[in-house]
Design a protein around this motif. Structure first.
Motif, PDB file in Angstrom:
ATOM      1  N   TRP A  35      34.141  20.410  -0.489  1.00  0.00           N
ATOM      2  CA  TRP A  35      33.847  19.455  -1.559  1.00  0.00           C
ATOM      3  C   TRP A  35      32.771  20.031  -2.464  1.00  0.00           C
ATOM      4  O   TRP A  35      31.753  20.560  -1.979  1.00  0.00           O
ATOM      5  N   TYR A  36      33.017  19.927  -3.752  1.00  0.00           N
ATOM      6  CA  TYR A  36      32.058  20.309  -4.772  1.00  0.00           C
ATOM      7  C   TYR A  36      31.763  19.070  -5.606  1.00  0.00           C
ATOM      8  O   TYR A  36      32.514  18.109  -5.588  1.00  0.00           O
ATOM      9  N   ARG A  37      30.699  19.134  -6.373  1.00  0.00           N
ATOM     10  CA  ARG A  37      30.414  18.045  -7.296  1.00  0.00           C
ATOM     11  C   ARG A  37      29.821  18.593  -8.585  1.00  0.00           C
ATOM     12  O   ARG A  37      29.203  19.657  -8.602  1.00  0.00           O
ATOM     13  N   GLN A  38      30.038  17.818  -9.635  1.00  0.00           N
ATOM     14  CA  GLN A  38      29.494  18.188 -10.938  1.00  0.00           C
ATOM     15  C   GLN A  38      28.953  16.944 -11.604  1.00  0.00           C
ATOM     16  O   GLN A  38      29.705  16.009 -11.917  1.00  0.00           O
ATOM     17  N   ARG A  44      28.802  22.869 -11.567  1.00  0.00           N
ATOM     18  CA  ARG A  44      29.453  22.449 -10.334  1.00  0.00           C
ATOM     19  C   ARG A  44      28.762  23.141  -9.151  1.00  0.00           C
ATOM     20  O   ARG A  44      28.458  24.326  -9.214  1.00  0.00           O
ATOM     21  N   GLU A  45      28.535  22.372  -8.086  1.00  0.00           N
ATOM     22  CA  GLU A  45      27.866  22.930  -6.916  1.00  0.00           C
ATOM     23  C   GLU A  45      28.629  22.578  -5.639  1.00  0.00           C
ATOM     24  O   GLU A  45      29.279  21.522  -5.560  1.00  0.00           O
ATOM     25  N   LEU A  46      28.495  23.457  -4.662  1.00  0.00           N
ATOM     26  CA  LEU A  46      29.113  23.209  -3.372  1.00  0.00           C
ATOM     27  C   LEU A  46      28.327  22.140  -2.626  1.00  0.00           C
ATOM     28  O   LEU A  46      27.118  22.256  -2.461  1.00  0.00           O
ATOM     29  N   VAL A  47      29.021  21.131  -2.151  1.00  0.00           N
ATOM     30  CA  VAL A  47      28.387  20.076  -1.362  1.00  0.00           C
ATOM     31  C   VAL A  47      28.525  20.398   0.120  1.00  0.00           C
ATOM     32  O   VAL A  47      27.545  20.343   0.873  1.00  0.00           O
ATOM     33  N   VAL A  62      21.975  17.267   0.967  1.00  0.00           N
ATOM     34  CA  VAL A  62      22.859  16.282   1.596  1.00  0.00           C
ATOM     35  C   VAL A  62      22.852  16.377   3.115  1.00  0.00           C
ATOM     36  O   VAL A  62      23.475  15.552   3.793  1.00  0.00           O
ATOM     37  N   LYS A  63      22.151  17.368   3.643  1.00  0.00           N
ATOM     38  CA  LYS A  63      22.105  17.524   5.105  1.00  0.00           C
ATOM     39  C   LYS A  63      21.525  16.275   5.752  1.00  0.00           C
ATOM     40  O   LYS A  63      20.517  15.736   5.304  1.00  0.00           O
ATOM     41  N   GLY A  64      22.183  15.829   6.800  1.00  0.00           N
ATOM     42  CA  GLY A  64      21.749  14.625   7.494  1.00  0.00           C
ATOM     43  C   GLY A  64      22.286  13.341   6.906  1.00  0.00           C
ATOM     44  O   GLY A  64      22.157  12.277   7.519  1.00  0.00           O
ATOM     45  N   ARG A  65      22.864  13.415   5.715  1.00  0.00           N
ATOM     46  CA  ARG A  65      23.423  12.219   5.072  1.00  0.00           C
ATOM     47  C   ARG A  65      24.939  12.304   4.938  1.00  0.00           C
ATOM     48  O   ARG A  65      25.633  11.292   5.050  1.00  0.00           O
ATOM     49  N   PHE A  66      25.456  13.491   4.665  1.00  0.00           N
ATOM     50  CA  PHE A  66      26.891  13.692   4.473  1.00  0.00           C
ATOM     51  C   PHE A  66      27.472  14.429   5.673  1.00  0.00           C
ATOM     52  O   PHE A  66      26.810  15.289   6.265  1.00  0.00           O
ATOM     53  N   GLU A  85      22.226   8.264  -2.849  1.00  0.00           N
ATOM     54  CA  GLU A  85      21.121   8.177  -3.813  1.00  0.00           C
ATOM     55  C   GLU A  85      21.681   8.351  -5.218  1.00  0.00           C
ATOM     56  O   GLU A  85      22.749   8.944  -5.395  1.00  0.00           O
ATOM     57  N   PRO A  86      20.966   7.832  -6.216  1.00  0.00           N
ATOM     58  CA  PRO A  86      21.444   8.007  -7.605  1.00  0.00           C
ATOM     59  C   PRO A  86      21.699   9.472  -7.961  1.00  0.00           C
ATOM     60  O   PRO A  86      22.600   9.765  -8.763  1.00  0.00           O
ATOM     61  N   GLU A  87      20.950  10.382  -7.350  1.00  0.00           N
ATOM     62  CA  GLU A  87      21.141  11.809  -7.621  1.00  0.00           C
ATOM     63  C   GLU A  87      22.469  12.342  -7.099  1.00  0.00           C
ATOM     64  O   GLU A  87      22.873  13.457  -7.435  1.00  0.00           O
ATOM     65  N   ASP A  88      23.163  11.557  -6.287  1.00  0.00           N
ATOM     66  CA  ASP A  88      24.475  11.963  -5.795  1.00  0.00           C
ATOM     67  C   ASP A  88      25.593  11.616  -6.778  1.00  0.00           C
ATOM     68  O   ASP A  88      26.749  11.981  -6.562  1.00  0.00           O
ATOM     69  N   THR A  89      25.243  10.913  -7.839  1.00  0.00           N
ATOM     70  CA  THR A  89      26.241  10.544  -8.845  1.00  0.00           C
ATOM     71  C   THR A  89      26.839  11.795  -9.480  1.00  0.00           C
ATOM     72  O   THR A  89      26.120  12.650  -9.995  1.00  0.00           O
TER      73      THR A  89
END
Length: 120
Positions: A35-38, A44-47, A62-66, A85-89
């Motif tokens: 999974w990546y996100r942008q 775009r970054e690797l999640v 995202v370690k410990g949360r995802f 978190e909002p930063e995960d949007t």
């Protein structure tokens, strides 16, 4: 090879979402999935990603949360996202490396993206 992602949506801070991405089409087998996100205005970054054997790799934030997981029989990868978190949007994209063709060459494939919005 087609990747169909689902599971995005709007959630409040601290909430959870689960993304799914299923691979279909003509291929010999699926190798790494991820999974990546942008986010707007960002690259775009690797999640997270996962090998067929279950070895995983995560973005530090995202370690410990995802948690990434996969069902090899269904050629499907999941991303369980907790304590959002909002930063995960961002728009989240799944990616899979598939062995295709007569020679079994490996190619990367991308899903269409699913929007995750975390409100504060």
């Amino acid at each position: 090879v087609q990747l169909q992602a689902s599971g995005g949506g709007l959630v409040q801070t601290g909430g959870s979402l689960r993304l799914s991405c299923a691979a279909s089409g003509s291929f010999r087998s699926i190798n790494d999935m991820g999974w990546y996100r942008q986010a707007p205005g960002k690259q775009r970054e690797l999640v997270a990603d996962i090998t067929p054997g279950g070895s995983t790799n995560y973005l530090d934030s995202v370690k410990g949360r995802f948690t990434i997981s996969r069902d090899n029989a269904k050629n499907t990868v999941y991303l369980q996202m907790n304590s959002l978190e909002p930063e995960d949007t961002a728009v989240y994209y799944c990616k899979a490396k598939a062995f295709v063709g007569v020679w079994g060459s490996e190619y990367p494939y991308w899903g269409q993206g699913t929007l995750v919005t975390v409100s504060s």
